[in-house]
Each structure stands twice: as C-alpha cells, then as structure tokens.
Design a protein around this motif. Sequence first.
Motif, PDB file in Angstrom:
ATOM      1  N   PHE A   1      -4.949  25.191 -22.838  1.00 18.71           N
ATOM      2  CA  PHE A   1      -5.731  26.248 -21.956  1.00 18.71           C
ATOM      3  C   PHE A   1      -6.305  25.299 -20.827  1.00 18.71           C
ATOM      4  O   PHE A   1      -6.817  24.032 -21.076  1.00 18.71           O
ATOM      5  CB  PHE A   1      -6.678  27.020 -22.620  1.00 18.71           C
ATOM      6  CG  PHE A   1      -6.022  27.753 -23.847  1.00 18.71           C
ATOM      7  CD1 PHE A   1      -5.159  28.498 -23.784  1.00 18.71           C
ATOM      8  CD2 PHE A   1      -6.941  27.806 -25.085  1.00 18.71           C
ATOM      9  CE1 PHE A   1      -4.458  29.239 -24.749  1.00 18.71           C
ATOM     10  CE2 PHE A   1      -6.577  28.648 -25.786  1.00 18.71           C
ATOM     11  CZ  PHE A   1      -5.410  29.386 -25.830  1.00 18.71           C
TER      12      PHE A   1
ATOM     13  N   ASP B   1      -1.876  26.886 -19.074  1.00 19.07           N
ATOM     14  CA  ASP B   1      -1.524  28.285 -18.791  1.00 19.07           C
ATOM     15  C   ASP B   1      -2.250  29.178 -19.626  1.00 19.07           C
ATOM     16  O   ASP B   1      -2.881  28.780 -20.398  1.00 19.07           O
ATOM     17  CB  ASP B   1       0.243  28.481 -18.822  1.00 19.07           C
ATOM     18  CG  ASP B   1       0.681  29.478 -17.795  1.00 19.07           C
ATOM     19  OD1 ASP B   1      -0.093  30.594 -17.551  1.00 19.07           O
ATOM     20  OD2 ASP B   1       1.619  29.331 -17.316  1.00 19.07           O
ATOM     21  N   SER B   2      -1.985  30.381 -19.539  1.00 25.61           N
ATOM     22  CA  SER B   2      -2.894  31.373 -20.186  1.00 25.61           C
ATOM     23  C   SER B   2      -2.274  31.319 -21.595  1.00 25.61           C
ATOM     24  O   SER B   2      -0.873  30.913 -21.873  1.00 25.61           O
ATOM     25  CB  SER B   2      -2.626  32.786 -19.711  1.00 25.61           C
ATOM     26  OG  SER B   2      -1.398  33.298 -19.663  1.00 25.61           O
TER      27      SER B   2
ATOM     28  N   PHE C   1     -11.704  34.286 -16.085  1.00 22.33           N
ATOM     29  CA  PHE C   1     -10.327  34.092 -16.295  1.00 22.33           C
ATOM     30  C   PHE C   1      -9.525  35.331 -15.894  1.00 22.33           C
ATOM     31  O   PHE C   1      -9.963  36.550 -16.120  1.00 22.33           O
ATOM     32  CB  PHE C   1      -9.982  33.653 -17.568  1.00 22.33           C
ATOM     33  CG  PHE C   1     -10.405  31.969 -17.940  1.00 22.33           C
ATOM     34  CD1 PHE C   1      -9.721  31.255 -17.081  1.00 22.33           C
ATOM     35  CD2 PHE C   1     -11.154  31.874 -18.715  1.00 22.33           C
ATOM     36  CE1 PHE C   1      -9.957  29.803 -17.192  1.00 22.33           C
ATOM     37  CE2 PHE C   1     -11.444  30.383 -19.039  1.00 22.33           C
ATOM     38  CZ  PHE C   1     -10.735  29.411 -18.187  1.00 22.33           C
TER      39      PHE C   1
ATOM     40  N   PHE D   1      -5.205  36.035 -19.830  1.00 21.80           N
ATOM     41  CA  PHE D   1      -5.950  34.745 -20.806  1.00 21.80           C
ATOM     42  C   PHE D   1      -6.844  35.543 -21.726  1.00 21.80           C
ATOM     43  O   PHE D   1      -7.395  36.675 -21.520  1.00 21.80           O
ATOM     44  CB  PHE D   1      -7.147  34.019 -19.927  1.00 21.80           C
ATOM     45  CG  PHE D   1      -6.430  33.188 -18.950  1.00 21.80           C
ATOM     46  CD1 PHE D   1      -6.451  31.575 -19.458  1.00 21.80           C
ATOM     47  CD2 PHE D   1      -5.667  33.368 -18.092  1.00 21.80           C
ATOM     48  CE1 PHE D   1      -6.076  30.666 -18.602  1.00 21.80           C
ATOM     49  CE2 PHE D   1      -5.045  32.295 -17.198  1.00 21.80           C
ATOM     50  CZ  PHE D   1      -5.314  30.960 -17.747  1.00 21.80           C
TER      51      PHE D   1
ATOM     52  N   SER E   1      -7.432  30.982 -12.567  1.00 23.34           N
ATOM     53  CA  SER E   1      -6.934  30.451 -13.821  1.00 23.34           C
ATOM     54  C   SER E   1      -7.845  29.139 -13.985  1.00 23.34           C
ATOM     55  O   SER E   1      -7.657  28.260 -14.866  1.00 23.34           O
ATOM     56  CB  SER E   1      -5.653  30.061 -13.982  1.00 23.34           C
ATOM     57  OG  SER E   1      -5.200  29.561 -12.792  1.00 23.34           O
TER      58      SER E   1
END
Length: 296
Positions: A98, A127-128, A194, A198, A222
């Motif tokens: 994350f 990334d998510s 976010f 997420f 993000s």
Amino acid sequence: MELKQLKYFSEVVRHGSFSKAAEATYTSQPNISNVVKDLEEELDVKLLIRTTRKLELTDEGKLLFLYSQQIQQNLKQFYQELDDTKNSKKGYVKMGIFPMLGTKLLSKTIAEFHKLYPKIRVQFVEDSAANLEKLLMQGDLDLAVIPYPINENIFEFFPFLKGDLRILVHQNYYLAKNESVKWEELINENFIIFREGFTIHDNIMEECRRIGFDPYIICETSQWNFMMEMVSLKQGITILPQSDFNEIDYQHLKLKILPLVEPQVNWSIGVAWRNNGYLSRAARIWIQFLKEDLRR
C-alpha cells in the motif's frame, strides 16, 4: 509427437502463416509444412484448414493448440524452477504494498536481507488493495500486502500488521484540543481521503454512513503525503491507518494525530501469495525472511 513439433505448430497458429512461423523459428517453410503434415498423419486428424486468405483451426487443431500451450508453459516453469535450484541465492521478487506503508516500513528489513542475499532483487509495486489482489491473482506479483479477511482457498498468508484508524488535523484546528474525536463529530468536515478502491476509503464511507451521513469529500488520491500536506494547509481533515510499526510522521507539517472513537475502527493486513501459483526460490527466501523479521 515431439516438443519441437508442438512448437512449430503453435507458431503457425499464432502467426496465422507458415512463412511467418518459419521466420519466427529460423527454419524453412517446407520444414514447417512437413511438421504439421506429420502431426496430422500421426494423430489421424485434420488440424488446419488452408484457405487462400488465412489458416483456420479445426476442432482437433484447437484442442492440440490448447494443450501445446499448457505443455510449453509447464516446460518454461520447469526451467525457471531448475534455474532457481541451481542459483538459490540469486533472483527477483515483485511485491505489492500500500502507498501508506511505502518502503520506509521495510527499509531496515531490506537492508538486512540484502546483506545476506545481495543477488536477490526485491521490487515494490504500490497500489490499492483491490488492484494488488488482482495483480497477484494474474501472476504479475509474487506476493502482496492485502487486508483481512484473506481468502484461504486462494492464498497462503501470514499476519503482517494491525492497528486502527486515526484522524489528522492541523494543530491549530478546533478539534486539535481534544484527546480523541468521535465519528459523529465529522459530519460537517471536509474530507481528504484515499480514492475509491482502497480499503481505507471503504472503511471511512461505511462508518460515516452507519452513523447517518455521507462525508463531504473535497479530494481523493492515492498519495498519503499529499493528503497530509492538504491538511497542513488547513483544507480539511484526513483519516489514515496507524500501528506501532508505521507511526505517521506528522510533526514537521504542524499536524496533530488523534484517536477516532465510538467506535474505534481496527484494521489488519497480511502478506499473501497464490497457494497454487509458481513461487520462485527467491520469493520463498524473501517470505521466510519477512516471517522471521516480524518475530524479532
């Protein structure tokens, strides 16, 4: 039936042409044609329908192409594992994490790991949670940090971190004088959070709606550093996960971090990998090192 025959046949199907398949395999077109002809005679079936414009697969040809792809993939995996066995301290690992965790949390771990295994390279992909799980399923990642609950039928995993959600406000903001903040006190606040996809985004939306309001979101991103900077400019509040191992560095931005209560929202994440997927020796070494590092 030989592996070379399957390779030549597969190249004909992929390129849709005997001549292009010959170029790709550095052989002659008559040789390619003879190989396909021999296969048809050996199997006593028609594999290809040759027209003036293109080549078409028969049902038997489609079946052979499917299995030839699987055989070649298995052979490729065999050579990968063989190379891993011969070079146990050399390799490449791709791990999803994350943005909130970043590589800072793992910097000391990586430094210690590199001392023992200088030829194993670890690449981090941020990334998510949803995207990381998708990449892991597709085989584009060796392992990834994903939130609980984790599907035991698909993944092997071990616990990595757990904590709770905290609110960040500017140190001069009226909420900063509190020892904690209730969720219901955030009804009229500007949220900087976010983006969708997420897990933290979903946690915030779920809790706000449970209380009875939709948060007024002025920015979704993000990048957690950007969220903190926006709060430092007094544009709103943000909510981020925190644990004993990833304490948020906020003092230089003149922020104050406070517990969110009534209720306190907890979170847990684990390190996961596909239970039926190929896992290189380098990845297995890295996983074992992470497990041992968590026990220290």
